[in-house]
Design a protein around this motif. Structure first.
Motif, short mmCIF file in Angstrom:
data_model
loop_
_atom_site.label_atom_id
_atom_site.label_comp_id
_atom_site.label_asym_id
_atom_site.label_seq_id
_atom_site.Cartn_x
_atom_site.Cartn_y
_atom_site.Cartn_z
N GLU A 1 3.98 10.46 -6.16
CA GLU A 1 4.62 11.34 -5.18
C GLU A 1 4.26 12.79 -5.44
O GLU A 1 4.09 13.58 -4.50
CB GLU A 1 6.13 11.14 -5.22
N LEU A 2 4.12 13.16 -6.72
CA LEU A 2 3.70 14.52 -7.04
C LEU A 2 2.30 14.79 -6.50
O LEU A 2 2.04 15.83 -5.87
CB LEU A 2 3.71 14.70 -8.56
N VAL A 3 1.38 13.84 -6.70
CA VAL A 3 0.00 14.01 -6.23
C VAL A 3 -0.04 13.99 -4.71
O VAL A 3 -0.76 14.79 -4.09
CB VAL A 3 -0.90 12.90 -6.82
N VAL B 1 7.59 8.24 -0.60
CA VAL B 1 7.99 6.94 -1.12
C VAL B 1 9.50 6.82 -1.05
O VAL B 1 10.22 7.69 -1.56
CB VAL B 1 7.52 6.77 -2.57
N PRO B 2 10.05 5.78 -0.42
CA PRO B 2 11.51 5.61 -0.35
C PRO B 2 12.13 5.53 -1.73
O PRO B 2 11.63 4.83 -2.61
CB PRO B 2 11.67 4.29 0.42
N GLY B 3 13.19 6.28 -1.93
CA GLY B 3 13.90 6.26 -3.20
C GLY B 3 13.37 7.25 -4.23
O GLY B 3 13.98 7.44 -5.28
N ILE B 4 12.23 7.88 -3.96
CA ILE B 4 11.67 8.89 -4.87
C ILE B 4 11.90 10.26 -4.25
O ILE B 4 11.26 10.62 -3.27
CB ILE B 4 10.17 8.65 -5.11
N GLU B 5 12.85 10.99 -4.80
CA GLU B 5 13.24 12.26 -4.20
C GLU B 5 12.23 13.37 -4.46
O GLU B 5 12.06 14.26 -3.62
CB GLU B 5 14.61 12.68 -4.74
N GLY C 1 7.29 3.12 -20.29
CA GLY C 1 8.63 3.54 -20.64
C GLY C 1 9.64 2.77 -19.81
O GLY C 1 9.30 1.81 -19.10
N GLY C 2 10.88 3.20 -19.88
CA GLY C 2 11.94 2.47 -19.20
C GLY C 2 11.81 2.49 -17.68
O GLY C 2 12.22 1.54 -17.02
N LYS C 3 11.23 3.56 -17.11
CA LYS C 3 11.16 3.66 -15.64
C LYS C 3 10.05 2.81 -15.03
O LYS C 3 10.12 2.49 -13.84
CB LYS C 3 10.99 5.12 -15.23
N MET C 4 9.02 2.50 -15.79
CA MET C 4 7.93 1.64 -15.35
C MET C 4 7.38 2.05 -13.99
O MET C 4 6.86 3.13 -13.84
CB MET C 4 8.36 0.18 -15.39
N MET C 5 7.53 1.19 -12.96
CA MET C 5 6.94 1.49 -11.66
C MET C 5 7.55 2.73 -11.04
O MET C 5 6.85 3.50 -10.38
CB MET C 5 7.10 0.30 -10.71
N ARG C 6 8.83 2.96 -11.26
CA ARG C 6 9.43 4.18 -10.71
C ARG C 6 8.76 5.42 -11.32
O ARG C 6 8.51 6.39 -10.62
CB ARG C 6 10.94 4.20 -11.01
N SER D 1 0.84 -1.20 0.00
CA SER D 1 0.00 0.00 0.00
C SER D 1 0.87 1.25 0.00
O SER D 1 2.07 1.20 0.31
CB SER D 1 -0.92 0.00 1.22
N LEU D 2 0.27 2.39 -0.33
CA LEU D 2 0.97 3.67 -0.37
C LEU D 2 0.32 4.58 0.66
O LEU D 2 -0.88 4.86 0.61
CB LEU D 2 0.87 4.28 -1.76
N GLU D 3 1.12 5.05 1.61
CA GLU D 3 0.64 5.93 2.68
C GLU D 3 0.68 7.38 2.22
O GLU D 3 1.68 7.85 1.67
CB GLU D 3 1.49 5.75 3.93
N LYS D 4 -0.40 8.09 2.45
CA LYS D 4 -0.48 9.49 2.02
C LYS D 4 0.42 10.41 2.83
O LYS D 4 0.82 11.47 2.36
CB LYS D 4 -1.93 9.99 2.11
#
Length: 355
Positions: free
Chosen positions: A222-224, A42-46, A210-215, A35-38
């Protein structure tokens, strides 16, 4: 959410494959994916990124395209091409049969069998064509940070309203061997439950082809997340160094369609040249699909909820966004023309004996 015969009708006859409740019900609900916490980054997403998904940014709402927008045109162009060939072969067969007054019984049996096969082919081609054509050019989603609502255009439900705080987001990942469709998936989904615990809405919100897929999908998430949860989320979104899509109140432009078709094939320019034939396929299908569709118009009650202050300093849309640079427009055009040159060369060597 149990699948019904009507769901399969909506999927395979009406072709509601995009941002729809039908597709999500057919795909199923994944409980085992993270799950994704609001409230947590997200770890690794700067930082959050647009990733060819954002239409409008302002202090009131953030507007996105549907997750299937990047793939528009690929299926419909294939369906239209196969349907045209099938109709041509059917015409030739009918002309040949009309030359004979009487035929053996086995011929009529084979004709009946061919009619059944053609009916099946026409049904599949109808699904592929309606997948992208003769509907909305895109299905926008608005995240309103003022009233904490999410307004979304859906193919089979019209405009859907959800409370931001009620949506449970999670990552949905599966390899090609695990996915029933035979294709891998990496996307961000969300669902809403009623008071009794039943799932009311279950939709695919973010996806990156694209190449990044899930990232890439997580960068959009993360923007939202920051836009809706952090006090300066609208400022962070305004400062993202990527172009917004020129889709607000209009169809996608010619060069914008070619740009999307080029990026969907690969992120590297070398691979874009290698897959130029696929760029020509995707680009032609995308142009045809976009120009057979209607531009979505938000209802007045949604526009009233999403009014933007006249003096809002954090507005980005197609009116104030910088135009495409020469290289950004000419490179996709080069790949597109190269792909068509390759296709015509292949057709020439295959059918030169018939001219």
């Amino acid at each position: 959410m149990h699948t019904t015969a009507r769901d399969f009708f909506n999927l395979y006859i009406r072709a509601n494959w995009g941002f729809s409740s039908t597709l999500s019900k057919i795909r199923g609900f994944d409980k085992h994916n993270p799950s994704l916490e609001k409230q947590q980054r997200v770890p690794g997403i700067e930082a959050g990124r647009f990733n060819d998904s954002v239409i409008t940014v302002n202090s009131t709402f953030l507007e996105f395209v549907d997750s299937g927008n990047r793939l528009r045109g690929i299926n419909s162009f294939f369906g239209a091409a196969v349907l045209a060939v099938t109709l041509y072969l059917t015409f030739l067969a009918a002309v040949a049969l009309l030359k004979y007054e009487s035929l053996p019984a086995i011929v009529y049996v084979m004709m009946a069998f061919c009619c059944l096969v053609l009916s099946f082919i026409f049904a599949i081609m109808n699904m592929l064509i309606r997948w992208d054509m003769f509907r909305k050019t895109h299905y926008p989603i608005r995240f309103n940070r003022v009233d904490r609502k999410v307004y979304a255009w859906s193919q089979d439900m019209g405009v859907v309203t959800m409370n931001w705080d009620d949506i449970h987001f999670y990552q949905s990942k599966a390899s090609a061997s695990e996915e029933r469709r035979g294709m891998g998936r990496e996307e961000v989904r969300g669902y809403v439950k009623d008071d009794a615990g039943n799932i009311v809405h279950h939709l695919v919100f973010f996806k990156y082809e694209g190449g990044k897929m899930m990232r890439g999908a997580l960068e959009i998430w993360e923007l939202v997340r920051r836009y809706m949860e952090e006090p300066d989320g609208h400022v962070q979104a305004y400062r993202v160094d990527q172009r917004v899509l020129a889709l607000e109140g209009r169809r996608e432009g010619f060069f914008d369609s070619l740009t999307q078709a080029t990026r969907i094939m690969a992120d590297s320019r070398l691979f874009q040249v290698v897959f130029a034939l696929m760029v020509a396929w995707a680009g032609t299908g995308r142009i045809l699909a976009k120009w057979t569709c209607r531009v979505p118009r938000w209802p007045e009650w949604v526009e009233e909820k999403c009014q933007v202050a006249p003096d809002d300093p954090y507005v980005r849309n197609r009116q104030n966004e910088r135009p495409l640079k020469a290289g950004e427009a000419l490179w996709p055009l080069f790949c597109f023309l190269l792909g068509w040159a390759q296709a015509l060369t292949i057709f020439y060597f295959l059918f030169r004996g018939y001219f």
